[in-house]
Design a protein around this motif. Structure first.
Motif, PDB file in Angstrom:
ATOM      1  N   ALA A  36       0.859  -1.172   0.116  1.00  0.00           N
ATOM      2  CA  ALA A  36      -0.081   0.076  -0.026  1.00  0.00           C
ATOM      3  C   ALA A  36       0.937   1.313  -0.109  1.00  0.00           C
ATOM      4  O   ALA A  36       1.837   1.212   0.604  1.00  0.00           O
ATOM      5  N   LEU A  37       0.342   2.398  -0.769  1.00  0.00           N
ATOM      6  CA  LEU A  37       1.181   3.410  -0.883  1.00  0.00           C
ATOM      7  C   LEU A  37       0.149   4.795  -0.490  1.00  0.00           C
ATOM      8  O   LEU A  37      -1.074   4.444  -0.897  1.00  0.00           O
ATOM      9  N   ILE A  38       0.631   5.827  -0.026  1.00  0.00           N
ATOM     10  CA  ILE A  38      -0.201   6.760   0.229  1.00  0.00           C
ATOM     11  C   ILE A  38       0.472   8.105   0.055  1.00  0.00           C
ATOM     12  O   ILE A  38       1.247   8.276   0.301  1.00  0.00           O
ATOM     13  N   ASN A  54      -3.952  10.321  -1.412  1.00  0.00           N
ATOM     14  CA  ASN A  54      -4.373   9.279  -2.396  1.00  0.00           C
ATOM     15  C   ASN A  54      -3.746   7.852  -2.037  1.00  0.00           C
ATOM     16  O   ASN A  54      -2.337   7.829  -1.731  1.00  0.00           O
ATOM     17  N   THR A  55      -4.279   6.689  -2.309  1.00  0.00           N
ATOM     18  CA  THR A  55      -3.838   5.552  -1.839  1.00  0.00           C
ATOM     19  C   THR A  55      -4.015   4.565  -3.017  1.00  0.00           C
ATOM     20  O   THR A  55      -4.756   4.698  -4.195  1.00  0.00           O
ATOM     21  N   ASN A  56      -3.060   3.719  -2.845  1.00  0.00           N
ATOM     22  CA  ASN A  56      -2.911   2.594  -3.723  1.00  0.00           C
ATOM     23  C   ASN A  56      -2.488   1.324  -3.184  1.00  0.00           C
ATOM     24  O   ASN A  56      -1.744   1.248  -2.496  1.00  0.00           O
ATOM     25  N   TYR A  57      -3.394   0.393  -3.663  1.00  0.00           N
ATOM     26  CA  TYR A  57      -3.138  -0.967  -2.780  1.00  0.00           C
ATOM     27  C   TYR A  57      -2.672  -2.213  -3.664  1.00  0.00           C
ATOM     28  O   TYR A  57      -3.108  -2.138  -4.814  1.00  0.00           O
ATOM     29  N   GLY A  58      -1.996  -3.166  -3.311  1.00  0.00           N
ATOM     30  CA  GLY A  58      -1.644  -4.320  -4.175  1.00  0.00           C
ATOM     31  C   GLY A  58      -3.229  -5.088  -4.268  1.00  0.00           C
ATOM     32  O   GLY A  58      -3.895  -4.957  -3.301  1.00  0.00           O
ATOM     33  N   ASP A  59      -3.268  -5.754  -5.309  1.00  0.00           N
ATOM     34  CA  ASP A  59      -4.278  -6.482  -5.535  1.00  0.00           C
ATOM     35  C   ASP A  59      -4.899  -7.487  -4.407  1.00  0.00           C
ATOM     36  O   ASP A  59      -6.009  -7.558  -4.209  1.00  0.00           O
ATOM     37  N   SER A  60      -3.949  -8.296  -3.958  1.00  0.00           N
ATOM     38  CA  SER A  60      -4.010  -9.339  -3.014  1.00  0.00           C
ATOM     39  C   SER A  60      -4.619  -8.694  -1.797  1.00  0.00           C
ATOM     40  O   SER A  60      -5.188  -9.518  -0.770  1.00  0.00           O
ATOM     41  N   PHE A  91      -6.785  -4.268   3.687  1.00  0.00           N
ATOM     42  CA  PHE A  91      -5.918  -3.469   4.465  1.00  0.00           C
ATOM     43  C   PHE A  91      -6.241  -1.916   4.305  1.00  0.00           C
ATOM     44  O   PHE A  91      -6.690  -1.658   3.101  1.00  0.00           O
ATOM     45  N   THR A  92      -5.938  -1.067   5.049  1.00  0.00           N
ATOM     46  CA  THR A  92      -6.019   0.219   4.907  1.00  0.00           C
ATOM     47  C   THR A  92      -4.979   0.991   5.495  1.00  0.00           C
ATOM     48  O   THR A  92      -4.203   0.882   6.677  1.00  0.00           O
ATOM     49  N   ILE A  93      -4.497   1.992   4.791  1.00  0.00           N
ATOM     50  CA  ILE A  93      -3.227   2.796   5.103  1.00  0.00           C
ATOM     51  C   ILE A  93      -3.678   4.196   5.178  1.00  0.00           C
ATOM     52  O   ILE A  93      -4.580   4.690   4.671  1.00  0.00           O
ATOM     53  N   SER A  94      -2.912   4.864   6.158  1.00  0.00           N
ATOM     54  CA  SER A  94      -3.251   6.176   6.538  1.00  0.00           C
ATOM     55  C   SER A  94      -1.936   6.852   6.912  1.00  0.00           C
ATOM     56  O   SER A  94      -0.610   6.121   7.342  1.00  0.00           O
ATOM     57  N   ARG A  95      -1.986   8.335   6.968  1.00  0.00           N
ATOM     58  CA  ARG A  95      -0.596   8.743   7.489  1.00  0.00           C
ATOM     59  C   ARG A  95      -0.905   9.993   8.353  1.00  0.00           C
ATOM     60  O   ARG A  95      -2.018  10.470   8.399  1.00  0.00           O
ATOM     61  N   ASN A  96      -0.143  10.027   9.432  1.00  0.00           N
ATOM     62  CA  ASN A  96      -0.312  11.273  10.350  1.00  0.00           C
ATOM     63  C   ASN A  96       0.854  12.346   9.983  1.00  0.00           C
ATOM     64  O   ASN A  96       1.957  12.019  10.491  1.00  0.00           O
ATOM     65  N   ASN A  97       0.687  13.356   9.247  1.00  0.00           N
ATOM     66  CA  ASN A  97       1.831  14.268   8.925  1.00  0.00           C
ATOM     67  C   ASN A  97       2.294  14.989  10.036  1.00  0.00           C
ATOM     68  O   ASN A  97       3.310  15.202  10.095  1.00  0.00           O
ATOM     69  N   VAL A  98       1.484  15.295  11.279  1.00  0.00           N
ATOM     70  CA  VAL A  98       1.952  15.904  12.378  1.00  0.00           C
ATOM     71  C   VAL A  98       3.140  15.088  12.922  1.00  0.00           C
ATOM     72  O   VAL A  98       4.194  15.407  13.396  1.00  0.00           O
TER      73      VAL A  98
END
Length: 114
Positions: free
Chosen positions: A49-51, A56-62, A67-74
């Motif tokens: 997974a990429l964010i 914007n997110t991108n996940y592998g097909d499998s 799965f869920t990706i998230s980010r906390n920039n702080v």
């Protein structure tokens, strides 16, 4: 020098959940794409997974839908919530940051038992 430190790996039964976290230091975090890759012995490292900096997110097909990706920039942190885990999700999970160069964490082991 960018440093990426992962945490949260472990052993879980199939159908269970794990949450991986990665904290970045030594660089600005906000402008860059971050994410997770995984690798098993004898296979190439694959994107999980990429964010992007805009979320914007991108996940592998499998892993799509599980799965869920998230980010906390702080906090300069990227997380990966992994649900409905399968034995084939077993591997070493690496945190990834793409700036002018690519940076990797040391990896954290995820093992899913059947």
């Amino acid at each position: 020098q960018v440093q990426l430190v992962e945490s949260g790996g472990g052993l879980v039964q199939a159908g269970g959940s794990l949450r991986l976290s990665c904290v970045a230091s030594g660089s600005r975090f906000l402008p860059f794409t971050v994410g997770w890759y995984r690798q098993v012995p004898g296979k190439q490292r694959e994107m999980v997974a990429l964010i992007s900096r805009l979320g914007n997110t991108n996940y592998g097909d499998s892993v799509k839908g599980r799965f869920t990706i998230s980010r906390n920039n702080v906090k300069s942190m990227v997380n990966l919530q992994m649900n409905s885990l399968k034995p084939e999700d077993t591997g070493v999970y690496y945190c990834y940051l793409n700036s002018a160069s690519e940076f990797w964490g040391q990896g954290t082991q995820v093992t899913v038992s059947s």
